[in-house]
Design an enzyme around this catalytic site. Sequence first.
Site, PDB file in Angstrom:
ATOM      1  N   HIS A  23       0.611  -1.055   0.526  1.00 28.03           N
ATOM      2  CA  HIS A  23       0.002   0.320  -0.194  1.00 28.03           C
ATOM      3  C   HIS A  23       0.332   1.397   0.140  1.00 28.03           C
ATOM      4  CE1 HIS A  23      -3.431   2.434   1.911  1.00 28.03           C
ATOM      5  NE2 HIS A  23      -2.898   2.789   0.299  1.00 28.03           N
ATOM      6  N   HIS A  25       1.476   4.584  -2.657  1.00 25.71           N
ATOM      7  CA  HIS A  25       0.496   5.202  -3.777  1.00 25.71           C
ATOM      8  C   HIS A  25       2.484   6.541  -4.524  1.00 25.71           C
ATOM      9  CE1 HIS A  25      -3.711   5.797  -3.368  1.00 25.71           C
ATOM     10  NE2 HIS A  25      -2.736   5.640  -1.815  1.00 25.71           N
ATOM     11  N   GLY A 182      -9.467   7.761  -2.732  1.00 23.37           N
ATOM     12  CA  GLY A 182     -10.336   9.022  -2.864  1.00 23.37           C
ATOM     13  C   GLY A 182     -10.932   9.681  -1.183  1.00 23.37           C
ATOM     14  N   HIS A 211      -8.932   1.191  -0.903  1.00 20.60           N
ATOM     15  CA  HIS A 211      -9.167   0.871  -0.082  1.00 20.60           C
ATOM     16  C   HIS A 211     -10.974   1.773   0.177  1.00 20.60           C
ATOM     17  CE1 HIS A 211      -5.942   3.066  -1.491  1.00 20.60           C
ATOM     18  NE2 HIS A 211      -5.307   3.871  -0.589  1.00 20.60           N
ATOM     19  N   GLU A 214     -11.419   3.541   6.302  1.00 17.64           N
ATOM     20  CA  GLU A 214     -10.437   3.983   6.164  1.00 17.64           C
ATOM     21  C   GLU A 214     -11.273   5.702   6.989  1.00 17.64           C
ATOM     22  OE1 GLU A 214      -6.979   7.481   4.999  1.00 17.64           O
ATOM     23  OE2 GLU A 214      -8.318   6.820   3.650  1.00 17.64           O
ATOM     24  N   ASP A 293       1.672   7.384   1.835  1.00 20.08           N
ATOM     25  CA  ASP A 293       2.456   8.629   0.871  1.00 20.08           C
ATOM     26  C   ASP A 293       4.405   8.803   1.463  1.00 20.08           C
ATOM     27  OD1 ASP A 293       0.364   8.929  -1.223  1.00 20.08           O
ATOM     28  OD2 ASP A 293      -0.644   9.251   1.154  1.00 20.08           O
TER      29      ASP A 293
END
Length: 352
Positions: A23, A25, A182, A211, A214, A293
């Site tokens: 996971h 990006h 998103g 995703h 979350e 990220d």
Amino acid sequence: MSADSTGLTTVPAIRALPKAEVHVHLEGAIELADLLEAAREARVRLPGPAATLFDVASHDDPPHPSPLSAFLRFLDWEGALFSSAEQLERLAYRFAARQSASGIVYADVIVNPAHWPSWRSDPAALFDALGAGFDAAAADGLCRVRTCASILRTWDAATAEDLVSAVVARRPRALVGVSVDGDERVSGRTGGRFRGAFQAAGRAGLRRTAHAGESSGPEGVRDAIDLLGAERIDHGVRAVEDPRLVDRLADEQIAVGVCPTSNLALGLFRRLEDHPVDALARAGVRVTVNTDDPAALGTRLEAEWALCAAAFGWDDARILRLARDSHLASFATDDERASALARLQEREEAAA
């Protein structure tokens, strides 16, 4: 084993373990130097001072309703800097090199064409160019990286299906699966909307991850499994609110790609000690710990693992299980997974 006997809970020891990351990006992993280089090449002004470029809220004008929405707009800005295949190949190669520096031997990286305006009309070309860079890195002995084409949660069904059709028709190099990402809080439940796109991807042999859980609750995780056929859940942490769902994740061995620092940055949990990653693992869920990220958050995979080990008292056996589960949750080929697990077994035997 214990942390005292082999010290596998330290950052250097974790870095030395052959790991997978499932996971992460690409858009959130572009380092500052790469962004500055691309901005110069594109003759584009920075949205704020270079030293605070990743402090998205400080240069977000007008303000966005949530930190995640502001961050997604920043990704649109940075993706617009990359307009040539050569830039993408270079970016991909550097990503693989950084993964290798963390001891990562395989990575599934999420790429959302919505953030790359020069490539929206031809997403297959985007993935093919990135794939060329990833293949070159693998040929040089660096981390093997494959991509998951991600659907933006605010898209309509037709746009999502067009993306899947485009990548299925061309089957770009290094493409292994599809995803959806998103802001769940803004878009609400979208499983039904993207069901057709995910079914088409599955029929074409692409792997599926999503995703969920979350900013949404357990219902987002159930939608991802039941409506999208997700084989892996990105985040998934709020599944802990539904014990029956936790049991299902454990029984069906549906892995969750947890990102602790990211969750703390978005305010999902106040302290790492409050994070459910340990509770999910203790319940038998196949848990992986990831960066999400890393450039924007200022983290590395070995640091994420070490932070969790310190917060939850994880010992060497738990770290080795985390490493094994990272490979079992990945979309690597059977041969790649077997090779990585054999290397990990050798490391475990040497430490015994």
